[in-house]
Design a protein around this motif. Structure first.
Motif, PDB file in Angstrom:
ATOM      1  N   TYR A 190       0.824  -1.201   0.000  1.00 62.35           N
ATOM      2  CA  TYR A 190       0.000   0.000   0.000  1.00 62.35           C
ATOM      3  C   TYR A 190       0.863   1.257   0.000  1.00 62.35           C
ATOM      4  O   TYR A 190       0.468   2.274  -0.562  1.00 62.35           O
ATOM      5  CB  TYR A 190      -0.935  -0.007   1.212  1.00 62.35           C
ATOM      6  CG  TYR A 190      -1.976  -1.089   1.110  1.00 62.35           C
ATOM      7  CD1 TYR A 190      -3.087  -0.919   0.302  1.00 62.35           C
ATOM      8  CD2 TYR A 190      -1.852  -2.277   1.807  1.00 62.35           C
ATOM      9  CE1 TYR A 190      -4.048  -1.902   0.179  1.00 62.35           C
ATOM     10  CE2 TYR A 190      -2.808  -3.277   1.701  1.00 62.35           C
ATOM     11  CZ  TYR A 190      -3.902  -3.080   0.887  1.00 62.35           C
ATOM     12  OH  TYR A 190      -4.846  -4.060   0.774  1.00 62.35           O
ATOM     13  N   HIS A 191       2.039   1.182   0.603  1.00 65.83           N
ATOM     14  CA  HIS A 191       2.950   2.329   0.632  1.00 65.83           C
ATOM     15  C   HIS A 191       3.360   2.716  -0.785  1.00 65.83           C
ATOM     16  O   HIS A 191       3.302   3.890  -1.164  1.00 65.83           O
ATOM     17  CB  HIS A 191       4.168   1.986   1.500  1.00 65.83           C
ATOM     18  CG  HIS A 191       5.111   3.117   1.670  1.00 65.83           C
ATOM     19  ND1 HIS A 191       6.169   3.322   0.817  1.00 65.83           N
ATOM     20  CD2 HIS A 191       5.145   4.108   2.588  1.00 65.83           C
ATOM     21  CE1 HIS A 191       6.830   4.395   1.206  1.00 65.83           C
ATOM     22  NE2 HIS A 191       6.224   4.898   2.286  1.00 65.83           N
ATOM     23  N   GLU A 192       3.765   1.726  -1.580  1.00 59.10           N
ATOM     24  CA  GLU A 192       4.175   1.997  -2.964  1.00 59.10           C
ATOM     25  C   GLU A 192       2.990   2.467  -3.810  1.00 59.10           C
ATOM     26  O   GLU A 192       3.123   3.345  -4.657  1.00 59.10           O
ATOM     27  CB  GLU A 192       4.796   0.755  -3.612  1.00 59.10           C
ATOM     28  CG  GLU A 192       6.164   0.393  -3.073  1.00 59.10           C
ATOM     29  CD  GLU A 192       6.091  -0.441  -1.795  1.00 59.10           C
ATOM     30  OE1 GLU A 192       4.990  -0.964  -1.477  1.00 59.10           O
ATOM     31  OE2 GLU A 192       7.113  -0.558  -1.113  1.00 59.10           O
ATOM     32  N   GLN A 227       2.312   6.050  -3.106  1.00 56.12           N
ATOM     33  CA  GLN A 227       3.290   6.911  -3.779  1.00 56.12           C
ATOM     34  C   GLN A 227       2.876   7.151  -5.231  1.00 56.12           C
ATOM     35  O   GLN A 227       2.957   8.267  -5.736  1.00 56.12           O
ATOM     36  CB  GLN A 227       4.679   6.287  -3.728  1.00 56.12           C
ATOM     37  CG  GLN A 227       5.339   6.370  -2.390  1.00 56.12           C
ATOM     38  CD  GLN A 227       6.687   5.662  -2.370  1.00 56.12           C
ATOM     39  OE1 GLN A 227       6.973   4.818  -3.221  1.00 56.12           O
ATOM     40  NE2 GLN A 227       7.510   6.011  -1.402  1.00 56.12           N
ATOM     41  N   GLN A 250       2.552   8.113   4.373  1.00 58.56           N
ATOM     42  CA  GLN A 250       3.656   7.316   3.833  1.00 58.56           C
ATOM     43  C   GLN A 250       4.772   7.175   4.862  1.00 58.56           C
ATOM     44  O   GLN A 250       5.404   6.128   4.956  1.00 58.56           O
ATOM     45  CB  GLN A 250       4.177   7.943   2.539  1.00 58.56           C
ATOM     46  CG  GLN A 250       3.203   7.803   1.389  1.00 58.56           C
ATOM     47  CD  GLN A 250       3.646   8.543   0.152  1.00 58.56           C
ATOM     48  OE1 GLN A 250       4.799   8.898  -0.004  1.00 58.56           O
ATOM     49  NE2 GLN A 250       2.705   8.780  -0.751  1.00 58.56           N
ATOM     50  N   ARG A 251       4.993   8.224   5.646  1.00 62.27           N
ATOM     51  CA  ARG A 251       5.999   8.141   6.701  1.00 62.27           C
ATOM     52  C   ARG A 251       5.567   7.182   7.813  1.00 62.27           C
ATOM     53  O   ARG A 251       6.404   6.533   8.422  1.00 62.27           O
ATOM     54  CB  ARG A 251       6.270   9.527   7.297  1.00 62.27           C
ATOM     55  CG  ARG A 251       7.302  10.300   6.510  1.00 62.27           C
ATOM     56  CD  ARG A 251       7.752  11.538   7.258  1.00 62.27           C
ATOM     57  NE  ARG A 251       7.331  12.682   6.466  1.00 62.27           N
ATOM     58  CZ  ARG A 251       6.629  13.706   6.894  1.00 62.27           C
ATOM     59  NH1 ARG A 251       6.261  13.795   8.145  1.00 62.27           N
ATOM     60  NH2 ARG A 251       6.305  14.682   6.090  1.00 62.27           N
ATOM     61  N   GLY A 311       3.875   4.442   7.487  1.00 58.80           N
ATOM     62  CA  GLY A 311       4.092   3.053   7.088  1.00 58.80           C
ATOM     63  C   GLY A 311       2.929   2.404   6.362  1.00 58.80           C
ATOM     64  O   GLY A 311       1.927   3.040   6.010  1.00 58.80           O
ATOM     65  N   GLU A 312       3.092   1.106   6.189  1.00 56.43           N
ATOM     66  CA  GLU A 312       2.177   0.292   5.390  1.00 56.43           C
ATOM     67  C   GLU A 312       0.747   0.290   5.942  1.00 56.43           C
ATOM     68  O   GLU A 312      -0.212   0.446   5.201  1.00 56.43           O
ATOM     69  CB  GLU A 312       2.722  -1.149   5.339  1.00 56.43           C
ATOM     70  CG  GLU A 312       1.991  -2.061   4.406  1.00 56.43           C
ATOM     71  CD  GLU A 312       2.308  -1.810   2.942  1.00 56.43           C
ATOM     72  OE1 GLU A 312       1.532  -2.306   2.114  1.00 56.43           O
ATOM     73  OE2 GLU A 312       3.297  -1.150   2.613  1.00 56.43           O
ATOM     74  N   CYS A 330      -1.120   3.564   5.294  1.00 56.17           N
ATOM     75  CA  CYS A 330      -1.514   3.671   3.886  1.00 56.17           C
ATOM     76  C   CYS A 330      -2.719   2.768   3.593  1.00 56.17           C
ATOM     77  O   CYS A 330      -3.646   3.165   2.885  1.00 56.17           O
ATOM     78  CB  CYS A 330      -0.346   3.309   2.978  1.00 56.17           C
ATOM     79  SG  CYS A 330       1.069   4.433   3.125  1.00 56.17           S
ATOM     80  N   HIS A 331      -2.692   1.584   4.173  1.00 56.88           N
ATOM     81  CA  HIS A 331      -3.808   0.648   3.982  1.00 56.88           C
ATOM     82  C   HIS A 331      -5.109   1.231   4.533  1.00 56.88           C
ATOM     83  O   HIS A 331      -6.155   1.142   3.876  1.00 56.88           O
ATOM     84  CB  HIS A 331      -3.496  -0.682   4.666  1.00 56.88           C
ATOM     85  CG  HIS A 331      -4.612  -1.668   4.604  1.00 56.88           C
ATOM     86  ND1 HIS A 331      -4.943  -2.334   3.450  1.00 56.88           N
ATOM     87  CD2 HIS A 331      -5.500  -2.070   5.544  1.00 56.88           C
ATOM     88  CE1 HIS A 331      -5.977  -3.125   3.693  1.00 56.88           C
ATOM     89  NE2 HIS A 331      -6.338  -2.980   4.954  1.00 56.88           N
TER      90      HIS A 331
END
Length: 186
Positions: free
Chosen positions: A7-9, A12, A71-72, A74-75, A78-79
């Motif tokens: 989810y992080h990518e 982005q 994003q900082r 984490g995953e 973002c999820h």
């Protein structure tokens, strides 16, 4: 949404789209911030939520800062953002670049045209509607002849003989066989 990318990518890659999307208006951004703050205070504290809900800052700027902040974090952060986006703005969620590209990959893995493949799958013949209507008319005509002949086709012998002239070999064989049977009965 869990695929080869995390989810992080995905966030982005989707950030630019989200920041330029007109449907990401002030009310939607506020709802997302409130959901992240109330349900997941470890992702977005009260102080951070107030900063991202400050109406004196333009919505695009607040949204961009929120995305960087997530994003900082984490995953998981973002999820949860994607989950909130799906709940509050499913139209935006399903039009994300990562979602659209994933649907294309799953729908068309070898690069063929899926529309023609689906059309070909359901086409039973390529004769067209006129062919269907003529076959249907022939079947109805034979059924009427049989019904009004009360089970025998003895009175229709001349008609069956002439009807077989314009038909293909299979249909004409059937009609001629009926004609022969009718003549034997007489």
């Amino acid at each position: 949404m869990a695929g080869s990318d995390g989810y992080h990518e995905q966030l982005q890659r989707d950030s630019q789209f989200l920041c330029s999307e007109p449907k990401m208006h002030t009310e939607l951004v506020d709802r997302l911030v409130l959901q992240l703050n109330r349900i997941y205070p470890q992702i977005l504290t009260d102080k951070e939520a107030q900063r991202f809900r400050n109406l004196s800052v333009p919505t695009e700027v607040r949204l961009a800062e929120l995305l960087v902040h997530l994003q900082r974090k984490g995953e998981e952060a973002c999820h949860e953002f994607y989950r909130g986006l799906q709940i509050h703005a499913d139209e935006v969620y399903f039009n994300l670049p990562t979602r659209v590209s994933r649907r294309r990959e799953h729908a068309d893995p070898v690069g063929t045209d899926t529309v023609t493949r689906h059309i070909d799958k359901y086409v039973l013949n390529n004769q067209g509607p006129l062919f269907f209507l003529s076959c249907f008319g022939l079947a109805v005509g034979l059924a009427l002849l049989y019904y009004y002949g009360e089970g025998n086709l003895s009175g229709t012998s001349p008609f069956l003989g002439f009807s077989a002239l314009g038909l293909g070999s299979g249909a004409s064989e059937v009609l001629l066989a009926c004609k022969e049977d009718a003549s034997r009965i007489q």
